[in-house]
Design an enzyme around this catalytic site. Structure first.
Site, PDB file in Angstrom:
ATOM      1  N   PHE A 291       0.863  -1.188   0.000  1.00 45.14           N
ATOM      2  CA  PHE A 291       0.000   0.000   0.000  1.00 45.14           C
ATOM      3  C   PHE A 291       0.899   1.239   0.000  1.00 45.14           C
ATOM      4  O   PHE A 291       1.647   1.456   0.958  1.00 45.14           O
ATOM      5  CB  PHE A 291      -0.845  -0.045   1.271  1.00 45.14           C
ATOM      6  CG  PHE A 291      -1.860   1.051   1.442  1.00 45.14           C
ATOM      7  CD1 PHE A 291      -2.928   1.183   0.576  1.00 45.14           C
ATOM      8  CD2 PHE A 291      -1.779   1.929   2.516  1.00 45.14           C
ATOM      9  CE1 PHE A 291      -3.891   2.165   0.767  1.00 45.14           C
ATOM     10  CE2 PHE A 291      -2.739   2.919   2.723  1.00 45.14           C
ATOM     11  CZ  PHE A 291      -3.798   3.034   1.844  1.00 45.14           C
TER      12      PHE A 291
ATOM     13  N   ALA B 177       4.368  13.932   2.558  1.00 43.70           N
ATOM     14  CA  ALA B 177       2.965  13.652   2.900  1.00 43.70           C
ATOM     15  C   ALA B 177       2.918  12.447   3.829  1.00 43.70           C
ATOM     16  O   ALA B 177       2.740  11.316   3.392  1.00 43.70           O
ATOM     17  CB  ALA B 177       2.131  13.415   1.646  1.00 43.70           C
TER      18      ALA B 177
ATOM     19  N   THR C 185       5.618  -0.888   3.608  1.00 44.36           N
ATOM     20  CA  THR C 185       5.759  -2.262   4.106  1.00 44.36           C
ATOM     21  C   THR C 185       5.654  -3.247   2.938  1.00 44.36           C
ATOM     22  O   THR C 185       4.752  -3.134   2.109  1.00 44.36           O
ATOM     23  CB  THR C 185       4.667  -2.550   5.151  1.00 44.36           C
ATOM     24  OG1 THR C 185       4.807  -1.595   6.204  1.00 44.36           O
ATOM     25  CG2 THR C 185       4.807  -3.959   5.738  1.00 44.36           C
TER      26      THR C 185
ATOM     27  N   GLN D 290      12.423  -4.269  32.521  1.00 46.76           N
ATOM     28  CA  GLN D 290      12.821  -3.893  33.884  1.00 46.76           C
ATOM     29  C   GLN D 290      12.740  -5.100  34.825  1.00 46.76           C
ATOM     30  O   GLN D 290      13.615  -5.316  35.651  1.00 46.76           O
ATOM     31  CB  GLN D 290      11.915  -2.744  34.381  1.00 46.76           C
ATOM     32  CG  GLN D 290      12.447  -2.011  35.596  1.00 46.76           C
ATOM     33  CD  GLN D 290      13.810  -1.354  35.329  1.00 46.76           C
ATOM     34  OE1 GLN D 290      14.145  -1.023  34.198  1.00 46.76           O
ATOM     35  NE2 GLN D 290      14.611  -1.196  36.381  1.00 46.76           N
ATOM     36  N   ILE D 291      11.686  -5.900  34.675  1.00 50.94           N
ATOM     37  CA  ILE D 291      11.558  -7.100  35.522  1.00 50.94           C
ATOM     38  C   ILE D 291      12.639  -8.117  35.165  1.00 50.94           C
ATOM     39  O   ILE D 291      13.244  -8.753  36.043  1.00 50.94           O
ATOM     40  CB  ILE D 291      10.141  -7.724  35.361  1.00 50.94           C
ATOM     41  CG1 ILE D 291       9.100  -6.776  35.974  1.00 50.94           C
ATOM     42  CG2 ILE D 291      10.064  -9.108  36.017  1.00 50.94           C
ATOM     43  CD1 ILE D 291       7.655  -7.190  35.745  1.00 50.94           C
TER      44      ILE D 291
ATOM     45  N   GLU E 254       0.649   3.844  10.277  1.00 55.33           N
ATOM     46  CA  GLU E 254      -0.801   3.968  10.033  1.00 55.33           C
ATOM     47  C   GLU E 254      -1.428   5.088  10.871  1.00 55.33           C
ATOM     48  O   GLU E 254      -2.545   4.964  11.370  1.00 55.33           O
ATOM     49  CB  GLU E 254      -1.512   2.621  10.230  1.00 55.33           C
ATOM     50  CG  GLU E 254      -1.014   1.616   9.209  1.00 55.33           C
ATOM     51  CD  GLU E 254      -1.873   0.405   9.035  1.00 55.33           C
ATOM     52  OE1 GLU E 254      -3.103   0.516   9.118  1.00 55.33           O
ATOM     53  OE2 GLU E 254      -1.303  -0.665   8.804  1.00 55.33           O
TER      54      GLU E 254
ATOM     55  N   THR F 173       0.271   8.348  13.438  1.00 58.80           N
ATOM     56  CA  THR F 173       0.931   8.446  14.744  1.00 58.80           C
ATOM     57  C   THR F 173      -0.105   8.532  15.870  1.00 58.80           C
ATOM     58  O   THR F 173      -1.293   8.770  15.618  1.00 58.80           O
ATOM     59  CB  THR F 173       1.784   9.733  14.800  1.00 58.80           C
ATOM     60  OG1 THR F 173       0.892  10.842  14.585  1.00 58.80           O
ATOM     61  CG2 THR F 173       2.883   9.744  13.739  1.00 58.80           C
ATOM     62  N   SER F 174       0.380   8.408  17.095  1.00 61.92           N
ATOM     63  CA  SER F 174      -0.543   8.564  18.237  1.00 61.92           C
ATOM     64  C   SER F 174      -1.171   9.960  18.210  1.00 61.92           C
ATOM     65  O   SER F 174      -2.329  10.133  18.605  1.00 61.92           O
ATOM     66  CB  SER F 174       0.207   8.353  19.557  1.00 61.92           C
ATOM     67  OG  SER F 174       0.555   6.994  19.671  1.00 61.92           O
TER      68      SER F 174
HETATM   69  N1  COS Z   1     -13.984   7.337   6.651  1.00 66.74           N
HETATM   70  C1  COS Z   1     -14.619   7.914   5.589  1.00 66.74           C
HETATM   71  N2  COS Z   1     -14.372   9.169   5.159  1.00 66.74           N
HETATM   72  C2  COS Z   1     -13.455   9.880   5.836  1.00 66.74           C
HETATM   73  C3  COS Z   1     -12.747   9.337   6.939  1.00 66.74           C
HETATM   74  C4  COS Z   1     -13.055   8.023   7.347  1.00 66.74           C
HETATM   75  N3  COS Z   1     -12.434   7.442   8.374  1.00 66.74           N
HETATM   76  N4  COS Z   1     -11.916  10.280   7.422  1.00 66.74           N
HETATM   77  C5  COS Z   1     -12.065  11.360   6.640  1.00 66.74           C
HETATM   78  N5  COS Z   1     -12.979  11.116   5.684  1.00 66.74           N
HETATM   79  C6  COS Z   1     -13.476  12.022   4.668  1.00 66.74           C
HETATM   80  C7  COS Z   1     -14.106  13.239   5.322  1.00 66.74           C
HETATM   81  O1  COS Z   1     -15.461  13.021   5.597  1.00 66.74           O
HETATM   82  C8  COS Z   1     -13.900  14.308   4.258  1.00 66.74           C
HETATM   83  O2  COS Z   1     -14.877  14.156   3.264  1.00 66.74           O
HETATM   84  P1  COS Z   1     -15.746  15.440   2.753  1.00 66.74           P
HETATM   85  O3  COS Z   1     -14.727  16.400   2.214  1.00 66.74           O
HETATM   86  O4  COS Z   1     -16.639  14.863   1.703  1.00 66.74           O
HETATM   87  O5  COS Z   1     -16.432  15.954   3.959  1.00 66.74           O
HETATM   88  C9  COS Z   1     -12.572  13.944   3.634  1.00 66.74           C
HETATM   89  O6  COS Z   1     -12.372  12.551   3.910  1.00 66.74           O
HETATM   90  C10 COS Z   1     -11.419  14.731   4.212  1.00 66.74           C
HETATM   91  O7  COS Z   1     -11.373  14.480   5.622  1.00 66.74           O
HETATM   92  P2  COS Z   1     -10.648  15.452   6.651  1.00 66.74           P
HETATM   93  O8  COS Z   1     -11.129  16.844   6.416  1.00 66.74           O
HETATM   94  O9  COS Z   1     -10.777  14.859   8.000  1.00 66.74           O
HETATM   95  O10 COS Z   1      -9.126  15.399   6.138  1.00 66.74           O
HETATM   96  P3  COS Z   1      -7.842  15.922   6.827  1.00 66.74           P
HETATM   97  O11 COS Z   1      -6.877  16.289   5.749  1.00 66.74           O
HETATM   98  O12 COS Z   1      -8.173  16.986   7.822  1.00 66.74           O
HETATM   99  O13 COS Z   1      -7.323  14.606   7.588  1.00 66.74           O
HETATM  100  C11 COS Z   1      -5.969  13.440   9.185  1.00 66.74           C
HETATM  101  C12 COS Z   1      -6.535  14.737   8.678  1.00 66.74           C
HETATM  102  C13 COS Z   1      -4.784  13.806  10.052  1.00 66.74           C
HETATM  103  C14 COS Z   1      -7.017  12.719  10.018  1.00 66.74           C
HETATM  104  C15 COS Z   1      -5.552  12.498   8.015  1.00 66.74           C
HETATM  105  O14 COS Z   1      -4.707  13.179   7.108  1.00 66.74           O
HETATM  106  C16 COS Z   1      -4.798  11.290   8.520  1.00 66.74           C
HETATM  107  O15 COS Z   1      -5.388  10.321   8.996  1.00 66.74           O
HETATM  108  N6  COS Z   1      -3.462  11.332   8.426  1.00 66.74           N
HETATM  109  C17 COS Z   1      -2.617  10.207   8.798  1.00 66.74           C
HETATM  110  C18 COS Z   1      -2.372   9.383   7.615  1.00 66.74           C
HETATM  111  C19 COS Z   1      -1.792   8.088   8.003  1.00 66.74           C
HETATM  112  O16 COS Z   1      -2.329   7.375   8.835  1.00 66.74           O
HETATM  113  N7  COS Z   1      -0.691   7.757   7.366  1.00 66.74           N
HETATM  114  C20 COS Z   1       0.000   6.544   7.673  1.00 66.74           C
HETATM  115  C21 COS Z   1       0.006   5.710   6.491  1.00 66.74           C
HETATM  116  S1  COS Z   1       0.797   4.209   6.860  1.00 66.74           S
HETATM  117  S2  COS Z   1      -0.135   3.107   5.639  1.00 66.74           S
END
Ligand code: COS
Length: 383
Positions: A121, A128, A156, A334-335, A362, A364-365
């Site tokens: 994936f 980004a 991965t 530690q244990i 996937e 961060t915290s």
């Molecule tokens: N399920 C369905 N739709 C979702 C969703 C979810 N869990 N989360 C967001 N959306 C949709 C929203 O509803 C929104 O749709 P509309 O524009 O139609 O309303 C759209 O996606 C954008 O969502 P949002 O405004 O929340 O986007 P952001 O850019 O603010 O997102 C975070 C912020 C930080 C939450 C997001 O970028 C994120 O999760 N980042 C981490 C990414 C990650 O985990 N990377 C690791 C990859 S390792 S494989």
């Protein structure tokens, strides 16, 4: 936690498999930083590579609690195998099964499920990461295909996957709207794999960059509707985050069992150290926190199966289980004292290094806290 008879039997089966087939290589692959390709046919034979896919496409479907149990049990003995299986199922198979056409499902899923070949994936890019909407990779329409360019990082199974699901911008629209998903094959011209990352933990899993230079992607390899890529991967990550919670849970359980065994057998002042209150209290806290994390992980799993929105619960499960995992692995060492500080019969130090990823990958915290906070504030902020 109360499980059904089938779920308990499933746990027993996976635990026996993990102890017998996966655990013996866990320390070695970590030390050698070697991806154990010999495990793939075994994992496929056990049905562990198609847990989120229906039988029609070669899958061995199980409910999401069982899927979490599988990732937990594999991670209990080997975090590298846990992440490989979690990423393959949740991030590789799931989006194809959920958003792919019947043709795409038929073309790619059987190879990944019964065939024992990995799927990857490609979402994260150098610019980004947490802001996944800042994707810079592009897909441009040319004649009868898409032309994909860009770089994905920390992917991965990048070197071992036969194909990856990758996000790219398909329009100039800023932010999340112009992002779409595609399936790209490893053997296509312009698809290059970067060098293997030298990681702190999960050293038996494969992590590398992917570079795409004018990769010709057939139109039919577009996954889902145009411009829906961001939503699709957020839905994909809801499931993926539960599996990372399960992985943290398994690592915590593995490290806890090391500490427990040691506390029962290691003598100080003529008595096992488990007779001291200092160790008892630590073990009690570890056991309690692990069980609380298990409730969150299995609870989010049940919500996924019930078909209700579970983004908040999946973020909570990942957040809490990852932090518990880190605390428990730290306390286990530690244990164990010096026995825990070295590579030996108690692999807590490997688990301590492995579990750190769960607070990062996937989302961060901090990202999980954003997701939870947004959901809990909805009720008071939108009035
Ligand atoms: N399920 C369905 N739709 C979702 C969703 C979810 N869990 N989360 C967001 N959306 C949709 C929203 O509803 C929104 O749709 P509309 O524009 O139609 O309303 C759209 O996606 C954008 O969502 P949002 O405004 O929340 O986007 P952001 O850019 O603010 O997102 C975070 C912020 C930080 C939450 C997001 O970028 C994120 O999760 N980042 C981490 C990414 C990650 O985990 N990377 C690791 C990859 S390792 S494989």
């Amino acid at each position: 936690m109360l499980l059904t008879k089938e779920q308990l039997q499933f746990r027993e089966k996976i635990r026996a498999f993990a102890d017998e087939k996966i655990a013996p290589l866990a320390t070695q692959i970590d030390l050698e930083q070697r991806f154990p390709t010999e495990h793939l046919p075994l994992l496929a034979e056990m049905g562990l590579m198609g847990m989120v896919v229906s039988e029609e496409y070669g899958g061995s479907p199980v409910d999401t609690v069982c899927y979490s149990i599988a990732v937990e049990e594999l991670s209990r003995v080997c975090g590298s195998t846990g992440i490989t299986i979690a990423a393959h199922n949740s991030l590789g198979c799931f989006p194809i099964f959920k958003f792919g056409s019947d043709e795409l499902r038929k073309k790619y899923l059987p190879r990944g499920t019964k065939g024992g070949e990995l799927l990857a994936f490609g979402l994260t890019e150098p610019d980004a990461g947490s802001d996944a909407g800042a994707t810079k990779s592009t897909a441009e329409k040319k004649d009868d295909h898409w032309l994909v360019n860009g770089t994905k990082c920390f992917i991965t199974s990048a070197s071992h996957a036969f194909a990856s699901i990758d996000t790219a911008r398909t329009s100039d629209e800023p932010g999340v709207k112009g992002i779409s998903s595609f399936i790209l094959e490893k053997d296509w011209d312009g698809y290059d794999i970067g060098k293997k990352e030298n990681k702190m933990g999960l050293r038996g899993s494969d992590t590398a960059f992917l570079h795409f230079t004018d990769v010709k992607v057939p139109f039919e390899n577009q996954l889902g509707a145009l411009g829906e890529g961001f939503k699709h991967f957020m839905i994909t990550l809801d499931g993926g985050r539960v599996s990372i919670g399960a992985m943290a849970l398994g690592l915590a359980q593995g490290a806890y069992e090391c500490a427990l065994k040691y506390a029962g057998g290691h003598m100080e002042n003529g008595k096992p150290i488990g007779t001291t209150q200092a160790v008892q209290w630590q073990l009690a806290d570890m056991a309690t926190e692990i069980e609380a994390a298990r409730y969150l992980v299995y609870g989010a799993s049940q919500m996924k199966d019930a078909g209700v929105k579970y983004s908040k619960e999946s973020a909570m499960a990942k957040l809490y289980a990852s932090e518990v995992g880190n605390r428990v692995c730290f306390q286990a060492i530690q244990i164990l004292g010096l026995e825990g500080f070295q590579t030996g019969p108690y692999p807590a130090e490997r688990m301590y290094r492995d579990v750190k990823l769960c607070e990062i990958g996937e989302g961060t915290s901090e990202v999980q806290r954003i997701v939870v906070a947004r959901e809990v504030l909805k009720s008071v902020m939108n009035k």
